[in-house]
Enzyme design. Structure first.
Site, short mmCIF file in Angstrom:
data_model
loop_
_atom_site.label_atom_id
_atom_site.label_comp_id
_atom_site.label_asym_id
_atom_site.label_seq_id
_atom_site.Cartn_x
_atom_site.Cartn_y
_atom_site.Cartn_z
N ALA A 184 0.82 -1.29 -0.03
CA ALA A 184 -0.18 0.05 -0.09
C ALA A 184 0.87 1.26 -0.01
O ALA A 184 0.51 2.19 0.53
CB ALA A 184 -0.95 0.03 1.25
N ARG A 187 -9.96 18.79 -30.26
CA ARG A 187 -9.43 19.38 -31.37
C ARG A 187 -9.63 20.80 -31.62
O ARG A 187 -11.01 21.06 -31.04
CB ARG A 187 -9.57 18.54 -32.70
CG ARG A 187 -8.62 17.52 -32.81
CD ARG A 187 -8.99 16.80 -34.11
NE ARG A 187 -9.00 17.60 -35.39
CZ ARG A 187 -9.02 16.94 -36.62
NH1 ARG A 187 -9.70 15.91 -36.88
NH2 ARG A 187 -8.68 17.74 -37.59
N HIS A 188 -9.16 21.72 -31.96
CA HIS A 188 -9.82 23.02 -32.33
C HIS A 188 -10.97 22.81 -33.09
O HIS A 188 -11.32 21.86 -33.82
CB HIS A 188 -8.70 24.07 -33.17
CG HIS A 188 -8.30 23.22 -34.46
ND1 HIS A 188 -8.76 23.36 -35.63
CD2 HIS A 188 -6.89 22.22 -34.72
CE1 HIS A 188 -8.44 22.39 -36.44
NE2 HIS A 188 -7.12 22.09 -35.88
N ASN A 193 -9.45 22.76 -42.83
CA ASN A 193 -9.88 21.76 -42.67
C ASN A 193 -10.99 21.79 -43.77
O ASN A 193 -11.24 20.81 -44.44
CB ASN A 193 -10.73 21.69 -41.26
CG ASN A 193 -9.90 21.45 -39.96
OD1 ASN A 193 -10.29 21.86 -38.97
ND2 ASN A 193 -8.97 20.64 -40.19
N ARG A 208 -5.89 28.57 -34.80
CA ARG A 208 -7.22 27.65 -34.59
C ARG A 208 -7.34 27.40 -33.12
O ARG A 208 -8.69 27.21 -32.90
CB ARG A 208 -7.16 26.69 -35.70
CG ARG A 208 -6.09 25.83 -35.66
CD ARG A 208 -5.94 24.91 -37.01
NE ARG A 208 -4.99 24.19 -37.29
CZ ARG A 208 -3.82 24.27 -37.58
NH1 ARG A 208 -3.56 25.45 -38.06
NH2 ARG A 208 -2.86 23.23 -37.94
N GLU A 257 0.75 21.62 -34.17
CA GLU A 257 0.46 20.35 -34.89
C GLU A 257 1.72 19.76 -35.46
O GLU A 257 2.70 20.66 -35.84
CB GLU A 257 -0.57 20.63 -35.83
CG GLU A 257 -1.04 19.62 -37.11
CD GLU A 257 -1.66 18.23 -36.39
OE1 GLU A 257 -0.72 17.80 -35.18
OE2 GLU A 257 -2.55 17.70 -36.49
N HIS A 315 -4.40 19.55 -31.55
CA HIS A 315 -4.74 19.23 -33.02
C HIS A 315 -4.55 17.54 -33.27
O HIS A 315 -4.37 17.29 -32.27
CB HIS A 315 -3.45 19.88 -33.99
CG HIS A 315 -3.22 21.12 -33.76
ND1 HIS A 315 -3.70 22.18 -34.83
CD2 HIS A 315 -2.56 21.98 -32.81
CE1 HIS A 315 -3.43 23.39 -34.12
NE2 HIS A 315 -2.66 23.30 -33.11
O1 F6P Z 1 -5.92 17.91 -41.17
C1 F6P Z 1 -5.97 18.21 -40.08
C2 F6P Z 1 -4.42 17.84 -39.50
O2 F6P Z 1 -4.35 18.47 -38.01
C3 F6P Z 1 -3.17 18.45 -40.32
O3 F6P Z 1 -2.81 19.74 -40.04
C4 F6P Z 1 -2.14 17.28 -39.89
O4 F6P Z 1 -1.14 17.33 -40.72
C5 F6P Z 1 -2.97 16.33 -39.86
O5 F6P Z 1 -4.43 16.56 -39.35
C6 F6P Z 1 -2.58 15.18 -39.10
O6 F6P Z 1 -3.11 13.79 -39.29
P1 F6P Z 1 -2.48 12.70 -40.13
O7 F6P Z 1 -1.39 12.42 -39.59
O8 F6P Z 1 -3.80 11.55 -40.19
O9 F6P Z 1 -2.32 13.32 -41.50
#
Ligand code: F6P
Length: 408
Positions: free
Chosen positions: A20, A223-224, A230, A274, A294, A360
């Site tokens: 414990a 996520r944003h 997007n 974002r 990201e 992200h």
């Molecule tokens: O599409 C949105 C995002 O955040 C991009 O900026 C980034 O490159 C991607 O997703 C990451 O996801 P994956 O690795 O699947 O491409």
């Protein structure tokens, strides 16, 4: 993708401490962290071997150091467990964590000798705590739910467990300098003592242990809101939120009002517009951190996936083959992202407040993989939908997950 050099020797991290004192908690957290950093790591819990080989429901007298039958059985179980762990290391594992009390010099000398003969370097991790409140919490939160006490009334189980601790206390010997390298974590990390610790992995292990807190609080990953990129299916960049993204930011602020208690929440974002725009309606001032930006798509930044496929077909193919290790030219791989997120993980473990991370897709996948112990290879493929809040609430040894898709 090991994010540490593989040239370091095989490690046997040997837990030491009275029952414990949080040994299993530390062992599991450490294993999760090391696996996330790409090291093949396994916890070998001697209690589980005992339950399988001897039975779960043994009375406290089994653990009495003056009980020769109990002693012999415990040694037999320890031998089988250690042998399994060393065999696993010999077959390609890198770090074994032996989770048991290992509370006498004699037991530890035997472990050190056996490991040395089979090529594994031993480091003891001793947890010490005298705070009756912490011990009582550990007993009630973990031991009462253990198979040892299925069907046993709570007060009787606590009494038996306290008697078990007393047996161990009589024979307990703390690790001393002449036993080799060790880390002692005292009073839940208020004090940490290290002895003969060297090398990259062990330095990270010590740093992780120094920052590990046991306070349970929720953590939200989101996520944003939808960005202009997007909408256009473009990767990377630093675009603004779309009108839907703004609507989501407002929904997020309203949602967080329903989750908060009196305790203030820390809001962490990346430095990109974002995430900052998504956090703008929250009550708290966000803390922007570049480590949360990201994944850097390098020469592909700003392209759509269709454009990447057309303009850089070899890159597209290489990424599809090994998404974890693939590094965009002049950019990053997921393995790079994991390495850069290390300080964020340490901060998460250290932080005592609930945390909302507005991040992200790629970065949240890597953080989620740590929090939910997902194998590194799977982490770049984890679903991380827009406009959905992931609520992770810690339980005894991991996290429980709930997903909240929000209207916008
Ligand atoms: O599409 C949105 C995002 O955040 C991009 O900026 C980034 O490159 C991607 O997703 C990451 O996801 P994956 O690795 O699947 O491409």
């Amino acid at each position: 993708m090991p994010t540490f050099s593989r040239s370091e020797p095989k490690l046997a991290l040997v837990m030491v401490g009275l029952p414990a004192r949080g040994k299993s908690y530390i062992a599991r957290k450490l294993a999760r962290y090391l696996r996330w950093r790409g090291m093949e790591t396994r916890v070998c819990n001697v209690g589980m071997y005992r339950r399988e080989l001897v039975g779960a429901q043994v009375s406290h007298s089994f653990f009495d150091p003056a009980n020769p039958d109990g002693l012999a059985e415990r040694m037999r179980v320890a031998q089988i467990a250690l042998d399994d762990m060393l065999r696993w290391l010999e077959l390609g594992g890198q770090i074994g964590i032996l989770d048991a009390t290992n509370s006498t010099r004699e037991r530890r000398a035997w472990i050190s000798k056996t490991c040395a003969e089979r090529g594994a370097k031993v480091v003891f991790i001793e947890t010490m705590c005298q705070d009756p409140g912490v011990i009582d919490r550990n007993v009630r939160e973990t031991k009462l739910h253990s198979p040892d006490y299925v069907g046993v009334e709570a007060d009787a189980a606590v009494r038996d467990f306290i008697a078990r601790i007393a047996h161990y206390e009589r024979a307990y010997q703390s690790v001393e300098d002449d036993e080799g390298p060790y880390v002692k974590v005292i009073d839940e990390g208020d004090k940490v003592i290290v002895h003969q610790i060297e090398g990259n992995i062990l330095s990270h292990v010590v740093f992780f242990l120094m920052n590990l807190r046991t306070k349970r609080r929720p953590l939200w990953l989101v996520r944003h809101g939808e960005s202009i990129f997007n909408v256009e299916d473009r990767i990377g960049g630093d675009s603004e939120l779309s009108p839907r993204g703004h609507a989501f930011a407002r929904s997020l602020a309203a949602f967080m009002q329903t989750r908060r208690t009196e305790e203030p929440i820390s809001v962490w974002t990346s430095q990109l517009k974002r995430t900052l725009q998504t956090a703008q309606y929250l009550r708290e001032e966000p803390f922007p951190n570049r480590a949360l930006d990201e994944i850097d798509a390098g020469v592909c930044d700003g392209l759509t996936y269709a454009e990447v496929r057309r303009r850089h077909p070899e890159e597209f193919a290489a990424r599809s083959k090994d998404k974890l290790n693939y590094r965009y030219p002049r950019g990053e791989s997921y393995a790079d992202v994991i390495q850069r997120l290390d300080p964020v993980i340490i901060e998460i473990e250290r932080h005592e407040r609930p945390i909302l991370i507005v991040g992200h897709q790629g970065v949240l996948r890597a953080l989620y993989a740590y929090l939910m112990d997902t194998p590194p290879r799977e982490s770049p493929h984890l679903p991380m939908p827009l406009h959905t809040v992931l609520e992770l609430t810690p339980n005894a040894y991991g996290c429980t997950e709930r997903r909240f898709p929000l209207a916008c």
